[in-house]
Scaffold this motif. Structure first.
Motif, mmCIF file in Angstrom:
data_model
loop_
_atom_site.group_PDB
_atom_site.id
_atom_site.type_symbol
_atom_site.label_atom_id
_atom_site.label_comp_id
_atom_site.label_asym_id
_atom_site.label_seq_id
_atom_site.Cartn_x
_atom_site.Cartn_y
_atom_site.Cartn_z
ATOM 1 N N LEU A 66 0.766 -1.126 -0.079
ATOM 2 C CA LEU A 66 0.022 -0.046 -0.178
ATOM 3 C C LEU A 66 0.817 1.228 -0.089
ATOM 4 N N ALA A 67 1.871 1.285 0.827
ATOM 5 C CA ALA A 67 2.459 2.547 0.741
ATOM 6 C C ALA A 67 3.485 2.633 -0.347
ATOM 7 N N LYS A 68 4.186 1.667 -0.930
ATOM 8 C CA LYS A 68 4.791 1.907 -2.305
ATOM 9 C C LYS A 68 3.888 1.934 -3.276
ATOM 10 N N ALA A 70 0.899 4.116 -2.863
ATOM 11 C CA ALA A 70 0.828 5.346 -2.642
ATOM 12 C C ALA A 70 1.897 6.368 -3.468
ATOM 13 N N ARG A 71 3.424 5.719 -3.043
ATOM 14 C CA ARG A 71 4.483 6.403 -3.816
ATOM 15 C C ARG A 71 4.443 6.548 -5.068
ATOM 16 N N LEU A 77 -0.458 8.854 1.633
ATOM 17 C CA LEU A 77 -1.055 7.386 1.647
ATOM 18 C C LEU A 77 -2.652 7.591 2.158
ATOM 19 N N PHE A 80 -4.493 8.086 -1.171
ATOM 20 C CA PHE A 80 -4.452 6.816 -1.915
ATOM 21 C C PHE A 80 -5.441 5.893 -1.221
ATOM 22 N N ILE A 81 -5.525 5.940 0.120
ATOM 23 C CA ILE A 81 -6.258 4.892 0.528
ATOM 24 C C ILE A 81 -7.812 5.343 0.300
#
Length: 91
Positions: A66-68, A70-71, A77, A80-81
């Motif tokens: 999820l973090a990658k 979003a980047r 983050l 993006f969620i």
């Protein structure tokens, strides 16, 4: 996700097209080094843009965290969620 060498594209263009029609990504390599990404042309791609669309695809297919993702989408983050939630994608 499929990988094609740049030389393979001439001989395997039909495979490349079928992968795109199936909605899958393809990585094009040159001397085994990634050169470009083949992304299916969809309505979502036009609406969301390449970065977000790629990030969503990678996250949904468990190819990026999820973090990658979003980047990759160049989004905070939380934003993006929210984008994933609006699409009905479980986080």
């Amino acid at each position: 996700m499929e990988m094609f060498g740049i030389i393979d594209l001439r001989e395997r263009s039909g495979d490349f097209s079928r992968i795109a029609e199936a909605g899958k990504l393809a990585i094009i390599t040159k001397r085994d080094t990634p050169l470009m990404v083949g992304i299916p042309f969809t309505r979502e791609l036009l609406e969301q843009g390449v970065g977000i669309n790629l990030a969503i695809h990678l996250f949904k297919n468990q190819l990026a965290t999820l973090a990658k993702a979003a980047r990759i989408a160049d989004k905070p983050l939380l934003e993006f969620i929210q984008i994933l939630g609006a699409m009905g994608t479980q986080v």
